[in-house]
Design a protein around this motif. Sequence first.
Motif, mmCIF file in Angstrom:
data_model
loop_
_atom_site.group_PDB
_atom_site.id
_atom_site.type_symbol
_atom_site.label_atom_id
_atom_site.label_comp_id
_atom_site.label_asym_id
_atom_site.label_seq_id
_atom_site.Cartn_x
_atom_site.Cartn_y
_atom_site.Cartn_z
ATOM 1 N N UNK A 1 45.620 38.842 58.166
ATOM 2 C CA UNK A 1 45.864 38.109 56.925
ATOM 3 C C UNK A 1 45.648 36.605 57.127
ATOM 4 N N UNK A 2 46.140 36.080 58.256
ATOM 5 C CA UNK A 2 45.973 34.652 58.531
ATOM 6 C C UNK A 2 44.495 34.283 58.667
ATOM 7 N N UNK A 3 43.727 35.161 59.312
ATOM 8 C CA UNK A 3 42.286 34.907 59.428
ATOM 9 C C UNK A 3 41.646 34.842 58.045
ATOM 10 N N UNK A 4 41.974 35.790 57.188
ATOM 11 C CA UNK A 4 41.371 35.825 55.853
ATOM 12 C C UNK A 4 41.772 34.599 55.034
ATOM 13 N N UNK A 5 42.989 34.134 55.244
ATOM 14 C CA UNK A 5 43.410 32.902 54.560
ATOM 15 C C UNK A 5 42.614 31.712 55.083
ATOM 16 N N UNK A 6 42.408 31.665 56.390
ATOM 17 C CA UNK A 6 41.630 30.586 56.998
ATOM 18 C C UNK A 6 40.202 30.567 56.468
ATOM 19 N N UNK A 7 39.632 31.745 56.227
ATOM 20 C CA UNK A 7 38.248 31.846 55.745
ATOM 21 C C UNK A 7 38.139 31.702 54.231
ATOM 22 N N UNK A 8 39.255 31.479 53.558
ATOM 23 C CA UNK A 8 39.235 31.285 52.116
ATOM 24 C C UNK A 8 39.127 32.558 51.312
ATOM 25 N N UNK A 9 39.399 33.693 51.945
ATOM 26 C CA UNK A 9 39.286 34.974 51.246
ATOM 27 C C UNK A 9 40.541 35.333 50.480
ATOM 28 N N UNK A 10 41.659 34.732 50.866
ATOM 29 C CA UNK A 10 42.884 34.955 50.097
ATOM 30 C C UNK A 10 43.645 33.647 49.990
ATOM 31 N N UNK A 11 44.379 33.504 48.897
ATOM 32 C CA UNK A 11 45.181 32.308 48.674
ATOM 33 C C UNK A 11 46.377 32.666 47.795
ATOM 34 N N UNK A 12 47.388 31.845 47.887
ATOM 35 C CA UNK A 12 48.591 32.090 47.086
ATOM 36 C C UNK A 12 48.438 31.411 45.720
ATOM 37 N N UNK A 13 48.557 32.209 44.679
ATOM 38 C CA UNK A 13 48.451 31.716 43.307
ATOM 39 C C UNK A 13 49.709 32.126 42.565
ATOM 40 N N UNK A 14 50.437 31.136 42.062
ATOM 41 C CA UNK A 14 51.678 31.378 41.331
ATOM 42 C C UNK A 14 52.630 32.258 42.143
ATOM 43 N N UNK A 15 52.699 31.974 43.437
ATOM 44 C CA UNK A 15 53.636 32.694 44.299
ATOM 45 C C UNK A 15 53.165 34.047 44.777
ATOM 46 N N UNK A 16 51.952 34.462 44.416
ATOM 47 C CA UNK A 16 51.455 35.777 44.838
ATOM 48 C C UNK A 16 50.113 35.605 45.529
ATOM 49 N N UNK A 17 49.874 36.470 46.531
ATOM 50 C CA UNK A 17 48.603 36.416 47.240
ATOM 51 C C UNK A 17 47.514 37.069 46.402
ATOM 52 N N UNK A 18 46.379 36.390 46.314
ATOM 53 C CA UNK A 18 45.224 36.932 45.605
ATOM 54 C C UNK A 18 43.993 36.825 46.485
ATOM 55 N N UNK A 19 43.137 37.833 46.408
ATOM 56 C CA UNK A 19 41.902 37.852 47.178
ATOM 57 C C UNK A 19 40.727 37.459 46.300
ATOM 58 N N UNK A 20 39.784 36.763 46.899
ATOM 59 C CA UNK A 20 38.585 36.314 46.191
ATOM 60 C C UNK A 20 37.790 37.537 45.741
ATOM 61 N N UNK A 21 37.678 37.735 44.450
ATOM 62 C CA UNK A 21 37.054 38.947 43.923
ATOM 63 C C UNK A 21 35.577 39.051 44.272
ATOM 64 N N UNK A 22 34.940 37.946 44.626
ATOM 65 C CA UNK A 22 33.531 38.011 45.003
ATOM 66 C C UNK A 22 33.347 38.803 46.287
ATOM 67 N N UNK A 23 34.396 38.879 47.114
ATOM 68 C CA UNK A 23 34.303 39.550 48.398
ATOM 69 C C UNK A 23 34.936 40.936 48.386
ATOM 70 N N UNK A 24 35.641 41.272 47.307
ATOM 71 C CA UNK A 24 36.155 42.625 47.150
ATOM 72 C C UNK A 24 35.035 43.535 46.665
ATOM 73 N N UNK A 25 35.065 44.780 47.122
ATOM 74 C CA UNK A 25 34.003 45.706 46.740
ATOM 75 C C UNK A 25 33.951 45.863 45.229
ATOM 76 N N UNK A 26 32.767 45.663 44.677
ATOM 77 C CA UNK A 26 32.586 45.798 43.239
ATOM 78 C C UNK A 26 32.643 47.264 42.814
ATOM 79 N N UNK A 27 33.045 47.492 41.600
ATOM 80 C CA UNK A 27 33.060 48.844 41.038
ATOM 81 C C UNK A 27 31.666 49.201 40.520
ATOM 82 N N UNK A 28 31.278 50.468 40.659
ATOM 83 C CA UNK A 28 31.976 51.612 41.263
ATOM 84 C C UNK A 28 31.927 51.562 42.783
ATOM 85 N N UNK A 29 33.055 51.929 43.409
ATOM 86 C CA UNK A 29 33.195 51.772 44.855
ATOM 87 C C UNK A 29 32.621 52.949 45.634
ATOM 88 N N UNK A 30 32.893 54.184 45.218
ATOM 89 C CA UNK A 30 32.463 55.333 46.008
ATOM 90 C C UNK A 30 32.214 56.542 45.115
#
Length: 564
Positions: A129-158
């Motif tokens: 998790x710390x690595x992903x935060x360092x790389x800018x893939x996740x950040x805390x928004x309004x007290x909750x962790x959010x992941x950069x949607x550009x790097x999350x697998x787009x739908x349809x996934x499988x």
Amino acid sequence: MQRRHFLTAAASAATAVLSSGCDPAPRTLAGGFAGIDMARGHQLRDLLAQGTLPAPAVVRRAQVVIAGGGVAGLAAARSLRLAGVDDFALLELEDTAGGNSRGGQVNGIACPLGAHYLPVPGDDAREVQDLLEELGLRQRVAGRWQYDERHLCHSPQERLFFQGEWQEGLLPVQGVGEATLAQYRRFAERVQALGKAARFTMPMLKSFDAKRPLAPTHKALDAMTFAAWLGQEGLDDPHLRWYLDYCCRDDYGAGTARVSAWAGIHYFASRHGFHAPGDAAAAEDREGVLTWPEGNGWLTQRLAAPLHDGGQLRTACSVLRITEGRHGVQVDAFNHATDSVERWQAQRCIVALPVFMAARVVQGPPAFLREAARRLSWAPWLVANIHIDAPLADRPGAAPAWDNVLYGDANPGGLGYVDAGHQRLDPRAVLAGPTVLSYYQALGDAPQGREQLATQPWTHWANATLAALSVPHPDLPRRATRVDITRYGHAMAIPTPGSLGFFSQIGLQRPAGLRKPLLNGERAPWLPTPTTARLVFAHSDWSGYSVFEEAFTRGHTAGWVAAG
């Protein structure tokens, strides 16, 4: 237009072109072996077999030497840097670091050469998790962790090619009977119950310590194969068995007949569980997945970048011998660029090599290393990257997805393919542009799988791959322009029965006198790590199986141990 509808339209357009008879005839296929230099690895084996090594041409010094530049070695380097240690060298056999998490290109299109995704890590994988935060893939928004949607697998996934058409998801559901659905529900109940009875974490080393030994549930599951446990539970439905066998081959390189029941349950209980169709939680079962066109090569390239800048990464260097002395460590390595032996002298060495290789190069190996090498077996793998010049015609059913799996794949150990173009943000490129399909084949259960990888020509694997994928995509031979084959003779350790009992006990005690360095402003916790006086071992093999979270956490921990 929504992506799903756009992809469906693309498939329909491709089918129309195919039926018009305007497609060109099958072309002469270009390709070859890529990624792993097997000849270099065999040269290392032959040098070790000689018994005597050439005299070193040069002697170099560093505070720490890291042997091996896979995920664990790269994580160890990052951990050293976080602890304020920059005087180190990382020695890597291949021309690029990353191990089986490297990326490449085919005809200018980025694609994975190995591991191709990272599930969104849970709280047990804080280091990741710390690595992903360092790389800018996740950040805390309004007290909750959010992941950069550009790097999350787009739908349809499988999707799954099942009974002549595509269905969403990989669990066979279309047209199955009530008896099958009942077994799905039964398995879901057992996973949930076992997850409450014992702790299943990713990484596994956080499940155990000196005060929290192996639970009775763990011991019972570790004592038998997953197939035997399923039989004991009366879970014999062929569709359920196929899916569970696929899951084991996907994560462990071998099927339910070889991996332990602990590993089979751990696959689900350590992450998102298992939910039968119709379960209220089934809609949320599909975990978030981080992926990139080059797969996990996106991550390892960023881990390696500061080492290039700082001059600590030494590629094309095969570690030949590691000798531990009272006052330091001596590491001899063969530099393939200069065709000579280099000697490194250091205070400590992080051995981030596969266990079978570490047992060969460490002089006077400790008993736990010899025993680990005796116990483990490794699955060979193959990745076939297929460049196609246009989208493929498709069978009816679910729209083209990132991960596309064939039920009853004709190739032993076939795991389907991922589309390197799936993450493109411009849907017009998905419709009209070329892409690369990365097909995976786990050969842990194949007779003489390793020997076949070493002896069969690349065309053997390319033709077999095209033949298997031509079942759902009959125009593939006309669309394919090039196939590059990447071979891994020892891709990953297979978690066979008894592995958990052995590996969960190694390194439970902290070495005497070890200081805890500061990492990110906090004192690092102690995690089970195999060590001697001056050697620290770091590789996913020490967890008994290979995934990113295990390798990264092992390397991260080894780095701060070496820094201390």
